[in-house]
Design a protein around this motif. Structure first.
Motif, PDB file in Angstrom:
ATOM      1  N   GLY A  36       4.715  48.079  74.582  1.00  0.00           N
ATOM      2  CA  GLY A  36       5.714  47.227  75.236  1.00  0.00           C
ATOM      3  C   GLY A  36       5.053  46.051  75.937  1.00  0.00           C
ATOM      4  O   GLY A  36       3.853  46.093  76.230  1.00  0.00           O
ATOM      5  N   SER A  37       5.843  45.022  76.205  1.00  0.00           N
ATOM      6  CA  SER A  37       5.316  43.810  76.850  1.00  0.00           C
ATOM      7  C   SER A  37       4.692  44.126  78.203  1.00  0.00           C
ATOM      8  O   SER A  37       3.708  43.505  78.609  1.00  0.00           O
ATOM      9  CB  SER A  37       6.436  42.803  77.088  1.00  0.00           C
ATOM     10  N   THR A  38       5.260  45.099  78.921  1.00  0.00           N
ATOM     11  CA  THR A  38       4.768  45.461  80.249  1.00  0.00           C
ATOM     12  C   THR A  38       3.284  45.838  80.218  1.00  0.00           C
ATOM     13  O   THR A  38       2.557  45.598  81.174  1.00  0.00           O
ATOM     14  CB  THR A  38       5.574  46.671  80.792  1.00  0.00           C
ATOM     15  N   ASP A  66       4.601  57.079  71.309  1.00  0.00           N
ATOM     16  CA  ASP A  66       5.665  57.037  70.300  1.00  0.00           C
ATOM     17  C   ASP A  66       5.358  56.084  69.148  1.00  0.00           C
ATOM     18  O   ASP A  66       4.389  55.319  69.195  1.00  0.00           O
ATOM     19  CB  ASP A  66       7.006  56.661  70.963  1.00  0.00           C
ATOM     20  N   TYR A  79       3.879  50.382  66.383  1.00  0.00           N
ATOM     21  CA  TYR A  79       3.057  50.571  67.574  1.00  0.00           C
ATOM     22  C   TYR A  79       1.580  50.751  67.200  1.00  0.00           C
ATOM     23  O   TYR A  79       0.701  50.478  68.023  1.00  0.00           O
ATOM     24  CB  TYR A  79       3.602  51.738  68.412  1.00  0.00           C
ATOM     25  N   GLY A 136       5.971  52.881  80.437  1.00  0.00           N
ATOM     26  CA  GLY A 136       6.899  51.807  80.751  1.00  0.00           C
ATOM     27  C   GLY A 136       8.283  52.433  80.812  1.00  0.00           C
ATOM     28  O   GLY A 136       8.425  53.663  80.753  1.00  0.00           O
ATOM     29  N   ILE A 137       9.304  51.600  80.910  1.00  0.00           N
ATOM     30  CA  ILE A 137      10.665  52.142  80.977  1.00  0.00           C
ATOM     31  C   ILE A 137      11.605  51.272  80.153  1.00  0.00           C
ATOM     32  O   ILE A 137      11.430  50.050  80.086  1.00  0.00           O
ATOM     33  CB  ILE A 137      11.145  52.222  82.452  1.00  0.00           C
ATOM     34  N   HIS A 142      14.874  55.163  79.572  1.00  0.00           N
ATOM     35  CA  HIS A 142      14.060  56.016  78.690  1.00  0.00           C
ATOM     36  C   HIS A 142      12.567  55.847  78.985  1.00  0.00           C
ATOM     37  O   HIS A 142      12.117  54.792  79.413  1.00  0.00           O
ATOM     38  CB  HIS A 142      14.393  55.810  77.205  1.00  0.00           C
ATOM     39  N   GLY A 144       8.798  56.699  76.948  1.00  0.00           N
ATOM     40  CA  GLY A 144       8.492  56.889  75.536  1.00  0.00           C
ATOM     41  C   GLY A 144       9.755  56.459  74.814  1.00  0.00           C
ATOM     42  O   GLY A 144      10.330  55.408  75.113  1.00  0.00           O
ATOM     43  N   PHE A 145      10.232  57.301  73.891  1.00  0.00           N
ATOM     44  CA  PHE A 145      11.568  57.067  73.325  1.00  0.00           C
ATOM     45  C   PHE A 145      12.473  58.249  73.676  1.00  0.00           C
ATOM     46  O   PHE A 145      13.368  58.608  72.922  1.00  0.00           O
ATOM     47  CB  PHE A 145      11.507  56.864  71.808  1.00  0.00           C
ATOM     48  N   ASN A 169      14.908  46.261  71.807  1.00  0.00           N
ATOM     49  CA  ASN A 169      13.669  46.104  71.040  1.00  0.00           C
ATOM     50  C   ASN A 169      13.857  45.197  69.824  1.00  0.00           C
ATOM     51  O   ASN A 169      12.884  44.809  69.181  1.00  0.00           O
ATOM     52  CB  ASN A 169      13.132  47.473  70.605  1.00  0.00           C
ATOM     53  N   ARG A 171      14.488  42.196  69.782  1.00  0.00           N
ATOM     54  CA  ARG A 171      13.940  40.848  69.972  1.00  0.00           C
ATOM     55  C   ARG A 171      12.652  40.625  69.183  1.00  0.00           C
ATOM     56  O   ARG A 171      12.254  39.486  68.958  1.00  0.00           O
ATOM     57  CB  ARG A 171      13.733  40.564  71.460  1.00  0.00           C
ATOM     58  N   LYS A 206      14.299  44.065  84.763  1.00  0.00           N
ATOM     59  CA  LYS A 206      14.219  45.521  85.001  1.00  0.00           C
ATOM     60  C   LYS A 206      14.699  45.888  86.414  1.00  0.00           C
ATOM     61  O   LYS A 206      14.620  47.055  86.817  1.00  0.00           O
ATOM     62  CB  LYS A 206      12.772  46.010  84.806  1.00  0.00           C
TER      63      LYS A 206
END
Ligand code: GLP
Length: 262
Positions: A36-38, A66, A79, A136-137, A142, A144-145, A169, A171, A206
């Motif tokens: 993720g971007s975070t 994930d 990923y 991340g979230i 959620h 992970g997933f 996601n 995007r 967020k």
């Protein structure tokens, strides 16, 4: 549990020091990693710190949370690809054998998915469990997933992504029909068994989920809230993501006041 930092880069610095300290204490550390971007500034800061301090990372083993089902490791939105680009290629150059870096394989035939999931959780347990889990979230809470409603005792499993997660996601994908409908994720129990957990939440987009997380008791309807039952969890939040928290909470949880963080 909540710690508010001025910027994402301040979070990245602090986390990279925590990761390095762990590896120095335990060179064979087992790390749970996220995408993720975070995570991008976190991995960039970590790589810089490893190089600057000359820390030996060749003994670590990593397990990612994930992977999408149906994307090969070469797909730019997989990923596997993300991790190579942001971390693994650089770690490999520093001597980390690629076979010590694990992600669930979402490209295998459907019939083999159940076995892949069982094997993934068993592999983590066989190595003694995760020493540190980075998270991340999602905007629906959620981790992970693990979408809302995922049981606390779940292990690595196949998940049907919610429409909200697919939109969030989406995007990264050129066409909406390319967004995968399913993923493999480590389960809630796998995550909760990590010795230390770091949940990182940055950006004004967020703020709402941070406020919900703060207010929620541990409840599978908001998966990240279940982390409140863990004895060693820190939620790293930047000012933008903290902006919807009550002012008194923000004052208490800012860095200089960390000793009394909520
Ligand atoms: C995906 C991942 C999560 C990640 C989330 C947030 O859904 N499966 O592990 O936490 O994205 O990503 P971002 O950091 O881009 O907001």
């Amino acid at each position: 549990m909540f710690c508010i930092y001025p910027t994402p880069s301040a979070i990245a610095q602090d986390l990279s020091h925590a990761l390095l300290a762990l590896i120095q204490r335990k060179p064979q550390a087992i790390l749970g990693l996220a995408t993720g971007s975070t995570m991008e500034p976190v991995y960039a800061a970590w790589l810089t710190a490893i190089k600057a301090q000359g820390v030996d990372i060749t003994g670590i083993t990593t397990f990612n949370l994930d992977e999408y089902i149906g994307l090969t490791a070469q797909h730019p939105q997989s990923y596997h690809y993300y991790m190579r680009q942001h971390l693994f290629s650089a770690l490999e150059q520093m001597g980390l054998p690629p076979q010590q870096c694990h992600l669930p394989d979402g490209s295998i035939p459907q019939l083999e998915l159940a076995q892949e999931c069982a094997h993934y959780s068993a592999h983590i347990q066989k190595l003694g469990g995760l020493d540190f889990q980075l998270l991340g979230i999602g905007s629906n809470g959620h981790i992970g997933f693990n979408e809302p409603g995922t049981p606390w005792d779940s292990r690595t499993h196949v998940v049907a992504l919610t429409e909200r997660t697919r939109q969030d996601n989406g995007r990264f994908f050129d066409q909406p029909e390319e967004i995968p409908s399913h993923a493999i994720t480590m389960g809630m129990a796998d995550i909760l068994e990590a010795k230390t957990i770091a949940l990182v939440i940055t950006g004004a987009h967020k703020a709402e989920v941070v406020a919900q997380l703060y207010a929620s008791p541990p409840d599978i309807a908001m998966p990240a809230s279940v982390l409140k039952t863990h004895s060693d969890i820190r939620v790293y939040v930047d000012e933008a993501a903290a902006s919807a928290l009550p002012e008194a909470v923000r004052r208490r949880c800012r860095l200089p006041n960390l000793h009394q963080a909520a």
